[in-house]
Scaffold this active site. Structure first.
Site: not given
Lengths: 520, 520
Positions: A74, A82, A490, A87, A506, A55, A346
């Protein structure tokens, strides 16, 4: 996870800061957000972006392309949060590979898939926005240099009606993050600082608008602290003006030992997550303090396929999801019995594991199978799992049972019944579809037997603050955007409802990051 | 609920303030919390209590008994918030009537009942505190003049392991609220103002501590506004100092048209709730802005037993729960089929109803039964329901089907199968226990047939801000209590986890209200 942190005593104390609280020092973080009249700005930018994941980088890239002077803060020593360890699976509805392989996707399918997983509480207009702009965002990342496996059939992910996911070349988010970071840093007027910690917003003198931020440079994140946000006083203070506004892209809080436990007290203080250490709630909580609205804040997606015997995401998810869970069993070590549908969603599985761990904090359930339970494409991971020790191999069920202190006879009976049920094509007590469909004995009684201990790991925090489709943060005082504050990724809530689908993250982060960079 | 507010279009817009936002005026509510240096105090008290329900009155009573000067601010024109219209059921573990009737209760049962309903995310130390002090709190209300049905077997509530609930004499919270309000007002130094709206906290000049509140007297709550908190500018501003602190007992937000919809977009803007009109989120959101931590904020308990054909809680819950749901059926009007276990937990049933209402906003499901499906003790309510029109009576299933536009043949088939399943003592597809156990045809095919349309109504907001066991509000900046801020009751979160058990609310509100009054 030590016995102490997830003992009965711990279970009774959850939610209280308890002993930890006494260690927390009153710091500059304690005061209310400063106003313009309280500060002297050290530097001035058009846009300040907090965070350098999907983002943050998308926002910075889009803003800088418009000629704006951008500063990215940062807090960690490396770029990408993350995102860089993710992945690399990107849901791109209506992508050309879908067309090439005759896959019919649609807005309705894309949204309904998310609503089903999200228990109907998703904010649909956010999903519509992602649908409308995912392909364009994908193309933008390609322009930035991101590398994907294209020209083949898109990947299918659990809960998706159709194959719509494009995976990066190296199956990691780093194939997006690294080129985008390089792209962003090359744009004139764009600066990226690592070890630069956002502390608070600087508000207008009437308290209504965001004018900048206070931060610390040369910050050293300290993962040994209970709360880095509250306790860490490292670094030198700076005040940055943001003439057009601040974009909060600070991520989720799956590693916030205190705040995640308040939402889900079943998570032990020192329980590992799939996230990097810096995934804490500090910046999100500061946004609440200037009027941002908390949404869906307690929905923490936890991976039931993770193991306490390795750090972070690890290799266990692959070995269970494409192996031991599909045709093998997961058993309660105390009685050798199955306790869940190993292929359920999950949340259902994580809940089932927590029922055991709440009663017996060290009784991690064990997933068991034989070589034939692994899918062919993960044979390399099988070796990796054995080498790292997260998976163990036993010649006999007796040896396996002895190792995990499972009653051997009960375990054998469990597997016998399991195999017989499958052979007969019958439904088992947990209604496991992959068992019923098999019509063969899934576990090869000749062995050898493979086993992995299981522990849920926090993976994604669905909740966060409320933004509109222009990535503007909505105020609880006015119902309108807070002037000068934008957010994406997020740190926002609503889009995924109660549970995010794999590969939607993503898309969410990049689309709304891009929109924030365009809107500001 | 008009078609417009729950149409597909609405579903797509949920979460955005949309058209409403344009109507909202920027008011004094927009600014950050004022500091001591920004205000002049008009009056000075030791304690200021926001809200006059169970929690607020218990807090005020305890504080005033200690000789403190207390001001209670109640924004509505009458005392008691939701408490005064509540059903008057008070879970009192270890009460003397349990002992007299040989009922064995325990801390473990009390806590585990709550954990089971709360999906394991309850803050157990809060439940321990309620358990430890419920009886003493009950006695305190008796001392204040509250009237209960004692000397008989305590009442059983769904999800409770044992009978532990004591019901007020008039089966309403008013039997507690009215004497307590009178008790409080008689105490020297205690003052209760109605139509007095809390606006914001007054903070110390360093922003860390609560020193008082800004408020408006002669306020007129306006239920016609989309957001009374944001739009209503009535009343005259006052600034009150609270030397020892402020106790927030402002209740839940089941009637907050905007904030509840952000958490659960299935709730239409104009959807009715079981709550009074003033149950909005304004005070809670202000607490977040000074550092209070949002917990479990999206869990809104909705009553699947409510009807769109009457206002508020109404009589439908009684007629369904002790009648039509027990042995009758609930059907989807579009196809005449059952769609849920009519006796499942509240969330499961509300979710099932929303699946229908999302697809077809006016297709309210209908609960159907015959006279024998009603339990004897509610025969009076049957008459009341028919008189008010919330329940209708039909001589034949054809007439009933015609009225609700249900396909008649499908409906008859549904009831035929339902009766046959029960007669055979078999399990139906929804595993309804009360059906299987009946071993007789539950619906008398001779009629007449009774029917009620169903719509979930928001009932209790489990989420709120985090307090410790001393009712001190925890700060997200320090992990410690915010000096000068206390809270109790539905404005707090954590205690009930994902779902509150019936009759645990009064215990929660009174115990922590009392503790706040003691601690401050």
């Amino acid at each position: 996870m030590s016995q102490e942190t997830m003992s009965r005593r711990d279970a009774l104390k959850f939610g209280v800061l308890g002993a930890g609280a006494a260690m927390l020092t009153a710091s500059q973080a304690m005061a209310a957000a400063p106003m313009e009249k309280d500060v002297k700005f050290d530097e001035e930018y058009d846009v300040i972006v907090i965070g350098s994941g999907f983002a943050g980088l998308a926002a910075a890239a889009k803003a800088a392309e418009r000629g704006l002077k951008v500063l990215i803060l940062e807090k960690m020593g490396r770029v990408g949060g993350n995102s860089v360890i993710n992945g690399g699976a990107f849901a791109v509805p209506m992508n050309p590979d879908q067309a090439a392989f005759g896959i019919k996707d649609s807005k309705e399918l894309f949204i309904n898939d998310a609503l089903k997983a999200g228990l109907g509480i998703n904010h649909v207009e956010m999903l519509e926005t992602i649908f409308a702009r995912a392909l364009e965002t994908f193309d933008f990342t390609v322009k930035c240099g991101a590398k994907y496996q294209t020209g083949k059939k898109p990947t299918w992910f659990g809960g998706h009606s159709v194959n719509r996911t494009i995976v990066t070349e190296n199956m990691s988010g780093s194939a997006i993050i690294q080129p985008m970071a390089a792209f962003v840093e090359k744009l004139p007027g764009c600066k990226l600082l690592t070890r630069a910690k956002f502390d608070d917003f600087v508000m207008s003198n009437d308290g209504t608008s965001v004018l900048g931020v206070t931060a610390r440079i040369n910050y050293r994140f300290d993962k040994k602290l209970i709360s880095d946000d509250m306790e860490n006083t490292s670094g030198e203070k700076k005040v940055f003006r943001a003439k057009k506004g601040v974009i909060l892209a600070s991520g989720g809080f799956s590693m916030d030992k205190i705040y995640r436990k308040m939402q889900d007290p079943r998570i032990a203080y020192d329980q590992d997550a799939t996230n990097h250490d810096g995934a804490t709630a500090g910046a999100l909580l500061k946004a609440f303090q200037i009027g941002a609205l908390p949404i869906h804040i307690d929905w923490i997606q936890q991976g039931p396929w993770a193991s306490p015997d390795e750090r972070g995401f690890g290799v266990a998810p692959l070995l269970t999801q494409q192996g031991l869970f599909v045709h093998g069993v997961a058993v309660d070590v105390r009685n050798g019995k199955r306790f869940m549908n190993e292929m359920a969603d999950r949340k259902t599985r994580a809940d089932a594991e927590y029922v055991i761990l709440r009663e017996a904090p060290k009784a991690f359930p064990v997933a068991i199978g034989t070589y034939n339970t692994f899918e062919e494409q993960i044979y390399a991971a099988v070796e990796k799992g054995l080498q790292s020790g997260v998976m163990k191999k036993f010649d006999t069920l007796d040896a396996l049972a002895a190792n995990y202190k499972i009653p051997a006879d009960a375990l054998k009976e469990t597997i016998k019944v399991y195999n017989e049920t499958a052979l007969a094509g019958k439904e088992d007590q947990f209604k496991k579809q992959t068992l019923k469909d098999l019509k063969a004995a899934p576990i090869d009684m000749k062995g050898p037997f493979y086993a992995i201990r299981l522990m849920p790991k926090p993976h994604h925090t669905m909740g966060g603050l409320k933004i509109d489709t222009k990535a503007r943060v909505i105020s609880g005082n006015t119902g309108k955007p807070i002037p000068g504050l934008f957010a994406a990724g997020e740190v926002t809530g609503g889009t995924h409802g109660a549970s995010r689908l794999g590969s939607y993250a993503i898309s969410d982060c990049l689309v709304f990051g891009m929109i924030a960079g365009e809107t500001i």
